[in-house]
Design a protein around this motif. Structure first.
Motif, PDB file in Angstrom:
ATOM      1  N   VAL A 256       0.838  -1.201   0.000  1.00  0.00           N
ATOM      2  CA  VAL A 256       0.000   0.000   0.000  1.00  0.00           C
ATOM      3  C   VAL A 256       0.877   1.256   0.000  1.00  0.00           C
ATOM      4  O   VAL A 256       0.659   2.179  -0.791  1.00  0.00           O
ATOM      5  N   ASN A 260       1.980   3.824  -3.342  1.00  0.00           N
ATOM      6  CA  ASN A 260       1.727   5.260  -3.289  1.00  0.00           C
ATOM      7  C   ASN A 260       2.993   6.070  -3.493  1.00  0.00           C
ATOM      8  O   ASN A 260       2.973   7.123  -4.123  1.00  0.00           O
ATOM      9  N   MET A 271      -6.700   1.983  -2.847  1.00  0.00           N
ATOM     10  CA  MET A 271      -7.248   2.044  -1.501  1.00  0.00           C
ATOM     11  C   MET A 271      -7.070   3.446  -0.902  1.00  0.00           C
ATOM     12  O   MET A 271      -8.011   4.027  -0.356  1.00  0.00           O
ATOM     13  N   VAL A 272      -5.861   3.982  -1.027  1.00  0.00           N
ATOM     14  CA  VAL A 272      -5.588   5.280  -0.411  1.00  0.00           C
ATOM     15  C   VAL A 272      -6.319   6.403  -1.155  1.00  0.00           C
ATOM     16  O   VAL A 272      -6.928   7.274  -0.530  1.00  0.00           O
ATOM     17  N   ILE A 275      -9.847   6.340  -0.036  1.00  0.00           N
ATOM     18  CA  ILE A 275     -10.084   6.906   1.296  1.00  0.00           C
ATOM     19  C   ILE A 275     -10.124   8.424   1.204  1.00  0.00           C
ATOM     20  O   ILE A 275     -11.017   9.075   1.740  1.00  0.00           O
ATOM     21  N   LEU A 276      -9.147   8.994   0.472  1.00  0.00           N
ATOM     22  CA  LEU A 276      -9.080  10.445   0.381  1.00  0.00           C
ATOM     23  C   LEU A 276     -10.284  10.995  -0.364  1.00  0.00           C
ATOM     24  O   LEU A 276     -10.695  12.124  -0.159  1.00  0.00           O
ATOM     25  N   PHE A 280     -16.034   4.813   0.012  1.00  0.00           N
ATOM     26  CA  PHE A 280     -15.905   3.730   0.976  1.00  0.00           C
ATOM     27  C   PHE A 280     -16.085   2.319   0.409  1.00  0.00           C
ATOM     28  O   PHE A 280     -15.362   1.400   0.815  1.00  0.00           O
ATOM     29  N   VAL A 283     -12.805   0.957  -0.590  1.00  0.00           N
ATOM     30  CA  VAL A 283     -11.922   0.662   0.540  1.00  0.00           C
ATOM     31  C   VAL A 283     -12.307  -0.681   1.159  1.00  0.00           C
ATOM     32  O   VAL A 283     -11.462  -1.547   1.413  1.00  0.00           O
ATOM     33  N   VAL A 287      -9.984  -4.086   1.541  1.00  0.00           N
ATOM     34  CA  VAL A 287      -9.672  -4.724   2.826  1.00  0.00           C
ATOM     35  C   VAL A 287     -10.049  -6.208   2.762  1.00  0.00           C
ATOM     36  O   VAL A 287      -9.282  -7.090   3.157  1.00  0.00           O
TER      37      VAL A 287
END
Lengths: 315, 295
Positions: A256, A260, A271-272, A275-276, A280, A283, A287
């Motif tokens: 992860v 990035n 994923m990141v 989130i930003l 959802f 994300v 997971v």
């Protein structure tokens, strides 16, 4: 062997169910799952919220919601991304292979470095090579992978200009460009795994090398290389196999950050950015997929372990 | 050092045990190094406002100045002093790791004790739950929780702490299972000691050594996870200086101001190294048989 595999599969079922429950509950840790699913931000009027609540089934008991969600998940429906409006599963199909490629090469890197280095430092215990290997191990365990990556970028991309600082080309489509782009990420990600492997190989080799059968093998007049690679390594490999299997999770977590850092379009970066962007459902899916990958690799590890060491199968 | 510890006899009084162990620890050079680094960084964290030359958030017009006599480690894009921010960053690193490990112990120890002492379905349920938790890499748990709960200091501690629970619970359970089979436990039961007494008098103290070792190594891992969260922009948010968010802020100017990326990284590296050394030494001193039990 067959019954051992079936037994392991059966043992895995409750854990898989618990994992899905945990991922499902992630959504319900907040007061208002609707806000989370809708990406927060703009305020919705109460009527809309009520309509959405009904649409997503949030007005039903939690257990019903879980089974509905599970039903969707099992059929490959992981929801829809707010940002791109595409089904989450399609997003994952683009990103997962990239992460798997980086992960695979990091894993191979850690093994290719660790096996010879670990054996050498056990066989030549106390030598300069052993001390050097130990220092690298200790350093590799303490250095944050992403910071090592930053330093590698500084040296190889900024100063020397040998390698690109970011981007991704698949090794399978263009081997030369691919190796150039993944070299730095793979080293940054694989270094801690290499350090762990090296330490484990060294200590299990040290244990094995003083065993009677190794002395017997030497007394028979076998070549030292044969004694080490065949007699000793085979028995020293058991704890190493467990460790290598466990590292899949560690690599998945580390990927992860590394993705990035190097702007690699894999699942970790997805994923990141999700989130930003308060996306959802994406994300949640990431997971879930990561946890399932870890469980699967644990299963494979157990099977390999059972194959290598028959005592495990019958215990 | 392994050979030495095996030949040392264990003294009878438990009060002097602490000093015996401390003396043994002090004979391990790497442990001494680890202690010194930890003490120095803890000192920096506690007295940060007194020892740092500037205010951590004070901006100035000296943007991106390389290290000089006025700013020993240079300044960042907003003209803030890097040395000051690195010193203050130690606070978050220590608070988060200590908080996360404590949380892991507070939840993990009782779970491990219950599982190890109850056998049957209770044990089964707790351990399967721990297996499920273990299948999430700790950074993934942390990211998932922070995504839902938001990135505040408390949530970061919680997110990293949860990942510590299964490691502690497993160790305590294993310890409970092995201690329970010892003859003195049977003797204790036979003279009428209650299960609670056995748990608190015998099983819990016997589990402490591996928990302390795992806790120390867990500190190192928590510092790395916190730094990674910060670097991703998901840790304790700016302007609070953390080593992770300093590195994130520094990355875009890597080609112009490399020192900005070098300094916090070295701080992380040193503190993690110190906890690893201390944890390894504690393990060797407290119980050499524990080798290989830890991640």
């Amino acid at each position: 062997m067959g019954s051992y595999i079936i037994r392991r599969l059966l043992q895995m079922i409750p854990v898989v169910i618990l994992v899905t429950m945990m991922v499902f509950m992630l959504l319900h840790l907040t007061v208002d799952p609707i806000a989370l699913l809708m990406g927060g931000g703009e305020s919705l009027d109460p009527e809309q919220v009520a309509a959405l609540r009904a649409e997503y089934g949030f007005d039903k008991p939690l257990i019903i919601q879980y089974f509905t969600w599970m039903g969707h998940t099992l059929t490959g429906d992981l929801g829809r991304s707010h940002k791109t409006q595409r089904p989450v599963i399609d997003e994952l199909k683009d990103r997962l292979p990239v992460t798997l490629e980086i992960g695979l090469f990091s894993w191979l890197f850690s093994i290719i470095i660790a096996i010879p280095a670990g054996i050498l430092s056990a066989v030549k215990r106390g030598s300069i090579a052993d001390i050097a290997a130990t220092v690298i191990t200790v350093g590799g365990l303490a250095v944050p992978g992403f910071w090592l990556g930053t330093m590698l970028i500084l040296l190889f991309a900024v100063q020397l200009r040998w390698l690109p600082p970011f981007g991704f080309v698949s090794v399978f489509s263009n081997p030369i460009e691919g190796l150039k782009t993944i070299a730095l990420p793979v080293i940054s990600l694989g270094v801690s795994a290499a350090a762990l492997n090296m330490r484990q190989i060294r200590s299990s080799m040290l244990e094995v090398l003083v065993q009677d059968y190794v002395r017997t093998a030497r007394a028979k007049g076998l070549k030292e290389s044969r004694v080490i690679w065949l007699h000793a390594l085979k028995n020293a490999s058991l704890p190493v196999i467990t460790l290598m299997g466990m590292q899949i999770g560690r690599l998945a977590g580390g990927a992860v950050v590394i993705e990035n850092l190097f702007a690699i379009p894999g699942m970790g970066r997805l994923m990141v950015t999700s989130i930003l962007a308060s996306d959802f459902p994406v994300v949640q899916a990431c997971v879930l997929i990561t946890a399932l990958m870890v469980l699967f690799s644990n299963l494979v590890t157990d099977i390999v372990y059972g194959y290598v060491d028959p005592r495990i199968r019958y215990s | 050092m392994n050979n030495k510890t095996q030949s040392i006899e264990i003294p009878k009084s438990s009060g002097s045990q602490f000093w015996v162990n401390t003396k043994r620890l002090m004979k391990i050079p790497l442990a001494v190094f680890g202690f010194i680094v930890i003490i120095l960084i803890v000192f920096c964290a506690i007295f940060a406002p007194l020892i740092s030359p500037y205010d951590p958030n004070a901006q100035s017009k000296n943007y991106l100045k390389p290290p000089s006599s006025t700013n020993l480690l240079g300044t960042d894009q907003l003209g803030r002093d890097v040395l000051t921010r690195t010193i203050f960053g130690s606070r978050i690193a220590l608070i988060v790791s200590l908080g996360a490990v404590s949380l892991g112990i507070v939840i993990g120890v009782p779970l491990g004790l219950i599982a190890g002492n109850s056998r049957g379905w209770v044990d089964e349920v707790i351990m399967r739950l721990m297996d499920a938790l273990l299948s999430f890499p700790s950074l993934i748990i942390a990211i998932g929780l922070v995504a839902v709960l938001g990135s505040t200091l408390l949530n970061v501690i919680l997110a990293i702490g949860i990942a510590n629970v299964p490691f502690i619970a497993r160790i305590v359970r294993a310890q409970a299972l092995s201690v329970r089979e010892q003859p003195y436990i049977m003797a204790s039961h036979s003279i009428g000691a209650s299960s609670w007494r056995v748990i608190f008098r015998h099983i819990l103290p016997n589990s402490m050594a591996p928990v302390i070792v795992q806790g120390t190594l867990g500190m190192a891992y928590a510092i790395l996870t916190e730094a990674a969260l910060g670097f991703l922009g998901l840790g304790v948010p700016p302007p609070t200086p953390t080593w992770g968010n300093m590195l994130q802020f520094a990355f875009p100017v890597l080609d112009r101001a490399a020192y900005l990326s070098i300094v916090p990284g070295i701080a992380i590296f040193l503190l993690v190294l110190a906890f690893n050394f201390t944890g390894d030494a504690l393990r060797d001193v407290l119980d050499p048989r524990l080798r290989g039990l830890f991640r």
